[in-house]
Every structure is written in C-alpha cells, then in structure tokens.
Scaffold this motif. Structure first.
Motif, PDB file in Angstrom:
ATOM      1  N   ARG A  62       0.828  -1.207   0.000  1.00 60.53           N
ATOM      2  CA  ARG A  62       0.000   0.000   0.000  1.00 60.53           C
ATOM      3  C   ARG A  62       0.866   1.262   0.000  1.00 60.53           C
ATOM      4  NH1 ARG A  62      -2.215   4.055   3.061  1.00 60.53           N
ATOM      5  NH2 ARG A  62      -0.952   3.577   4.874  1.00 60.53           N
ATOM      6  N   SER A  66      -1.023   2.310  -3.857  1.00 53.37           N
ATOM      7  CA  SER A  66      -2.258   3.093  -3.777  1.00 53.37           C
ATOM      8  C   SER A  66      -2.130   4.344  -2.914  1.00 53.37           C
ATOM      9  CB  SER A  66      -3.415   2.228  -3.259  1.00 53.37           C
ATOM     10  OG  SER A  66      -3.175   1.803  -1.936  1.00 53.37           O
ATOM     11  N   PHE A  67      -1.306   4.314  -1.874  1.00 54.63           N
ATOM     12  CA  PHE A  67      -1.170   5.487  -1.012  1.00 54.63           C
ATOM     13  C   PHE A  67      -0.510   6.658  -1.752  1.00 54.63           C
ATOM     14  CE2 PHE A  67       0.619   7.551   2.957  1.00 54.63           C
ATOM     15  CZ  PHE A  67      -0.584   8.110   3.328  1.00 54.63           C
ATOM     16  N   ALA A  69      -0.470   7.051  -4.971  1.00 46.67           N
ATOM     17  CA  ALA A  69      -1.385   7.382  -6.071  1.00 46.67           C
ATOM     18  C   ALA A  69      -2.565   8.214  -5.581  1.00 46.67           C
ATOM     19  CB  ALA A  69      -1.887   6.108  -6.744  1.00 46.67           C
ATOM     20  N   ALA A  70      -3.007   7.979  -4.361  1.00 49.25           N
ATOM     21  CA  ALA A  70      -4.163   8.700  -3.823  1.00 49.25           C
ATOM     22  C   ALA A  70      -3.889  10.200  -3.701  1.00 49.25           C
ATOM     23  CB  ALA A  70      -4.549   8.130  -2.464  1.00 49.25           C
ATOM     24  N   GLY A  71      -2.652  10.578  -3.511  1.00 47.01           N
ATOM     25  CA  GLY A  71      -2.317  11.990  -3.370  1.00 47.01           C
ATOM     26  C   GLY A  71      -1.792  12.615  -4.642  1.00 47.01           C
ATOM     27  N   ARG A  75      -5.507   9.681  -8.812  1.00 45.83           N
ATOM     28  CA  ARG A  75      -6.654   9.415  -7.940  1.00 45.83           C
ATOM     29  C   ARG A  75      -7.806   8.725  -8.664  1.00 45.83           C
ATOM     30  NH1 ARG A  75      -6.976  14.971  -4.643  1.00 45.83           N
ATOM     31  NH2 ARG A  75      -5.224  15.488  -5.922  1.00 45.83           N
ATOM     32  N   ARG A  78      -8.363   3.112 -10.781  1.00 46.48           N
ATOM     33  CA  ARG A  78      -9.017   2.141  -9.905  1.00 46.48           C
ATOM     34  C   ARG A  78      -8.001   1.416  -9.052  1.00 46.48           C
ATOM     35  NH1 ARG A  78     -14.089  -0.719 -12.424  1.00 46.48           N
ATOM     36  NH2 ARG A  78     -15.125   1.119 -13.185  1.00 46.48           N
ATOM     37  N   SER A  79      -8.405   1.018  -7.888  1.00 41.38           N
ATOM     38  CA  SER A  79      -7.542   0.201  -7.043  1.00 41.38           C
ATOM     39  C   SER A  79      -8.223  -1.137  -6.828  1.00 41.38           C
ATOM     40  CB  SER A  79      -7.287   0.888  -5.698  1.00 41.38           C
ATOM     41  OG  SER A  79      -8.485   1.041  -5.000  1.00 41.38           O
ATOM     42  N   GLU A  81      -9.643  -3.726  -4.521  1.00 47.39           N
ATOM     43  CA  GLU A  81     -10.171  -3.801  -3.165  1.00 47.39           C
ATOM     44  C   GLU A  81     -10.097  -5.245  -2.676  1.00 47.39           C
ATOM     45  OE1 GLU A  81     -11.156  -1.213  -1.358  1.00 47.39           O
ATOM     46  OE2 GLU A  81     -10.651   0.104  -3.030  1.00 47.39           O
TER      47      GLU A  81
END
Length: 83
Positions: A62, A66-67, A69-71, A75, A78-79, A81
């Motif tokens: 993570r 994804s972490f 990429a989230a910032g 964004r 897709r991630s 889940e």
C-alpha cells in the motif's frame, strides 16, 4: 530511503502510518540510472518487511502503490479492493 540517516530514524519513518515510499530517481539518457531507481523497493521488502518485520506485506505494498497514487494525479485510477 536516505542512507545518510540513522537506521532508527528510517525505521520510525517507515512505521509512521502516513508515510509513503517512493523513489525520486528518473531514467537517464546514458542508460545507467541511479541505483535508487530500482533498488529502493527490493530493499524495502527484503530488509524492512521480511527481515526486520517493521511492516506487513500488505502495508508495504500500500505504501508504494495506492497510497502515493491517492495523493497524486492518479486518484481516478481504480484500485484493487480486498475481497
């Protein structure tokens, strides 16, 4: 990873829940990239996940995917889940 930092400081940053792990190196025209371009992630998983057990495998993944990429501009991507 800053190799000039004390190991205890690096461990503290890696454990911090809001830290992400990335490389600031880029490919270069010479074809000889800096080792941090490809060395940071194997070191993270070998040293800090497997050997020192500072992070679980899922948390390490993570922190490098994804972490960050989230910032960023990713964004909307897709991630995956967990089931």
């Amino acid at each position: 990873m800053y190799y000039h930092m004390d190991d205890r400081d690096v461990e503290q940053v890696i454990r911090y829940p809001h830290s992400l792990i990335a490389s600031d190196s880029l490919h270069c025209e010479t074809g000889k990239p800096h080792p941090r371009l490809y060395g940071i992630f194997p070191r993270l998983f070998a040293e800090y996940v497997r050997k020192r057990r500072l992070l679980g495998l899922e948390e390490a993944v993570r922190k490098v995917t994804s972490f960050p990429a989230a910032g960023s501009m990713l964004r909307a991507a897709r991630s995956i889940e967990p089931a």
